[in-house]
Design a protein around this motif. Structure first.
Motif, PDB file in Angstrom:
ATOM      1  N   PRO A   1      73.274  60.648  26.885  1.00  0.00           N
ATOM      2  CA  PRO A   1      73.476  60.904  25.447  1.00  0.00           C
ATOM      3  C   PRO A   1      72.177  61.059  24.659  1.00  0.00           C
ATOM      4  N   GLU A   2      71.113  60.335  25.046  1.00  0.00           N
ATOM      5  CA  GLU A   2      69.839  60.464  24.337  1.00  0.00           C
ATOM      6  C   GLU A   2      69.288  61.879  24.444  1.00  0.00           C
ATOM      7  N   PHE A   3      69.433  62.495  25.607  1.00  0.00           N
ATOM      8  CA  PHE A   3      68.962  63.869  25.800  1.00  0.00           C
ATOM      9  C   PHE A   3      69.792  64.844  24.967  1.00  0.00           C
ATOM     10  N   ILE A   4      71.101  64.684  24.990  1.00  0.00           N
ATOM     11  CA  ILE A   4      71.977  65.574  24.211  1.00  0.00           C
ATOM     12  C   ILE A   4      71.686  65.422  22.725  1.00  0.00           C
ATOM     13  N   THR A   5      71.477  64.202  22.272  1.00  0.00           N
ATOM     14  CA  THR A   5      71.154  63.963  20.863  1.00  0.00           C
ATOM     15  C   THR A   5      69.841  64.645  20.489  1.00  0.00           C
ATOM     16  N   ALA A   6      68.858  64.587  21.380  1.00  0.00           N
ATOM     17  CA  ALA A   6      67.572  65.244  21.124  1.00  0.00           C
ATOM     18  C   ALA A   6      67.741  66.750  21.007  1.00  0.00           C
TER      19      ALA A   6
ATOM     20  N   ASP B   1      61.740  52.783  38.204  1.00  0.00           N
ATOM     21  CA  ASP B   1      61.420  53.281  36.861  1.00  0.00           C
ATOM     22  C   ASP B   1      61.574  54.791  36.736  1.00  0.00           C
ATOM     23  N   PHE B   2      61.870  55.482  37.845  1.00  0.00           N
ATOM     24  CA  PHE B   2      61.968  56.937  37.834  1.00  0.00           C
ATOM     25  C   PHE B   2      62.904  57.450  36.745  1.00  0.00           C
ATOM     26  N   ALA B   3      64.148  56.968  36.770  1.00  0.00           N
ATOM     27  CA  ALA B   3      65.173  57.525  35.884  1.00  0.00           C
ATOM     28  C   ALA B   3      64.802  57.349  34.413  1.00  0.00           C
ATOM     29  N   ILE B   4      64.319  56.163  34.057  1.00  0.00           N
ATOM     30  CA  ILE B   4      63.956  55.904  32.656  1.00  0.00           C
ATOM     31  C   ILE B   4      62.791  56.790  32.235  1.00  0.00           C
ATOM     32  N   ALA B   5      61.777  56.921  33.105  1.00  0.00           N
ATOM     33  CA  ALA B   5      60.599  57.727  32.767  1.00  0.00           C
ATOM     34  C   ALA B   5      60.965  59.202  32.611  1.00  0.00           C
ATOM     35  N   ILE B   6      61.805  59.699  33.495  1.00  0.00           N
ATOM     36  CA  ILE B   6      62.225  61.102  33.424  1.00  0.00           C
ATOM     37  C   ILE B   6      63.001  61.355  32.133  1.00  0.00           C
ATOM     38  N   ARG B   7      63.940  60.466  31.815  1.00  0.00           N
ATOM     39  CA  ARG B   7      64.718  60.637  30.578  1.00  0.00           C
ATOM     40  C   ARG B   7      63.811  60.561  29.359  1.00  0.00           C
ATOM     41  N   ARG B   8      62.874  59.619  29.377  1.00  0.00           N
ATOM     42  CA  ARG B   8      61.982  59.445  28.235  1.00  0.00           C
ATOM     43  C   ARG B   8      61.150  60.697  27.992  1.00  0.00           C
TER      44      ARG B   8
ATOM     45  N   MET C   1      61.734  63.793  28.928  1.00  0.00           N
ATOM     46  CA  MET C   1      62.531  64.946  28.520  1.00  0.00           C
ATOM     47  C   MET C   1      62.971  64.837  27.070  1.00  0.00           C
ATOM     48  N   VAL C   2      63.311  63.637  26.630  1.00  0.00           N
ATOM     49  CA  VAL C   2      63.665  63.431  25.216  1.00  0.00           C
ATOM     50  C   VAL C   2      62.460  63.705  24.329  1.00  0.00           C
ATOM     51  N   MET C   3      61.280  63.236  24.737  1.00  0.00           N
ATOM     52  CA  MET C   3      60.062  63.478  23.966  1.00  0.00           C
ATOM     53  C   MET C   3      59.760  64.967  23.875  1.00  0.00           C
TER      54      MET C   3
ATOM     55  N   SER D   1      62.402  66.711  21.614  1.00  0.00           N
ATOM     56  CA  SER D   1      62.282  66.276  20.221  1.00  0.00           C
ATOM     57  C   SER D   1      60.903  66.541  19.640  1.00  0.00           C
ATOM     58  N   ASN D   2      59.941  66.896  20.505  1.00  0.00           N
ATOM     59  CA  ASN D   2      58.540  67.070  20.092  1.00  0.00           C
ATOM     60  C   ASN D   2      57.984  65.776  19.494  1.00  0.00           C
ATOM     61  N   ILE D   3      58.360  64.647  20.107  1.00  0.00           N
ATOM     62  CA  ILE D   3      57.863  63.344  19.690  1.00  0.00           C
ATOM     63  C   ILE D   3      56.561  63.057  20.425  1.00  0.00           C
ATOM     64  N   LEU D   4      55.531  62.669  19.691  1.00  0.00           N
ATOM     65  CA  LEU D   4      54.259  62.336  20.320  1.00  0.00           C
ATOM     66  C   LEU D   4      54.358  60.974  20.987  1.00  0.00           C
ATOM     67  N   PRO D   5      53.652  60.790  22.116  1.00  0.00           N
ATOM     68  CA  PRO D   5      53.683  59.491  22.781  1.00  0.00           C
ATOM     69  C   PRO D   5      53.012  58.420  21.948  1.00  0.00           C
TER      70      PRO D   5
END
Length: 257
Positions: free
Chosen positions: A58-63, A211-218, A220-222, A225-229
């Motif tokens: 859902p986080e990816f779809i929301t982005a 940590d793979f899945a969380i890092a990949i999702r993070r 892709m959402v960034m 969304s063009n969110i800076l780290p």
């Protein structure tokens, strides 16, 4: 692959103008995924599943829906010493959860395979050429490179990376640091100095397989969304730069033994 590299090295600085008429999107995102044999089969499987889960999250779809246009174009390919043409999932619009699910299902259905060597330059070259020749016009254009080692075969990574950036493409990295890579200062430093580049580019390190899945999702959402780290991901400016030819030198030393 030589043709692809030659195309990249001759690109103009205005890829959006060169692209054929097509749909406008918030971002064109090319996912370039390392499947070199320095990762074992289990790690490659978990990495693949991480992308499948991220696409459906859902986080990816929301982005995606939160963009100015609410739609992106995405492609996927795997690489090692060269790009595996059989792994390519061509450009597709993602606008809804159903679109993302369909793309994830295509990815999940592909067989998992590994290859020899590591050519980041081939991965970037393929992604840049694919972005510039597709039928979409993105307000942003991004190549997302995952990898667990330095470039060690093919064209040196720096000139290919720099030419892609000059063409308006941002390159982000996922540095897979499950085991030592042989790069001075760590693989995340190598990826920051030699692979990633462009406005707002970033590198995320992965130190544990869970940590793979969380890092990949993070990431892709960034990217969508063009969110800076966060600032902690940036290194101090006066630190020594990584040796961007370290992988090529290691491979040559091995051949000379």
């Amino acid at each position: 692959m030589l043709v692809t590299i030659a195309m990249l090295m001759g690109l103009s600085a205005s890829p959006i103008i060169m692209a054929a008429a097509g749909g406008e999107v918030d971002v064109e995102l090319a996912l370039a995924v390392d499947v070199s044999r320095s990762m074992d089969y289990e790690e490659v499987q978990i990495q693949r599943q991480g992308y499948v889960e991220a696409l459906s999250h859902p986080e990816f779809i929301t982005a995606v829906k939160g963009g100015m246009l609410g739609r992106i174009a995405i492609s996927y390919y795997e690489w090692a010493g060269e790009v595996d043409q059989a792994s390519v999932i061509d450009w597709q619009i993602i606008e809804t959860a159903e679109d993302a699910k369909a793309f994830a299902e295509k990815l999940a259905a592909r067989p998992v395979a590994t290859q020899r060597r590591t050519s980041i330059s081939a991965a970037i070259s393929y992604g840049a050429t694919s972005i510039i020749s597709n039928n979409y016009r993105g307000m942003r254009q991004v190549i997302d490179v995952s990898g667990d080692g330095p470039n060690n075969i093919g064209v040196p990574v720096l000139p290919v990376r720099d030419r892609a950036i000059e063409s308006g493409i941002v390159i982000n990295g996922l540095a897979i640091m499950l085991r030592p890579s042989g790069t001075a200062g760590g693989l995340d430093r190598y990826y920051s100095d030699c692979v990633a580049g462009g406005p707002g580019s970033f590198v995320l390190p992965v130190h544990k397989i869970e940590d793979f899945a969380i890092a990949i999702r993070r990431k892709m959402v960034m990217e969508v969304s063009n969110i800076l780290p966060s600032p902690k991901l940036h290194r101090i400016a006066n630190e020594l730069k990584a040796d961007c030819l370290s992988g090529e030198r290691q491979w040559q030393d091995f051949l000379d033994r």
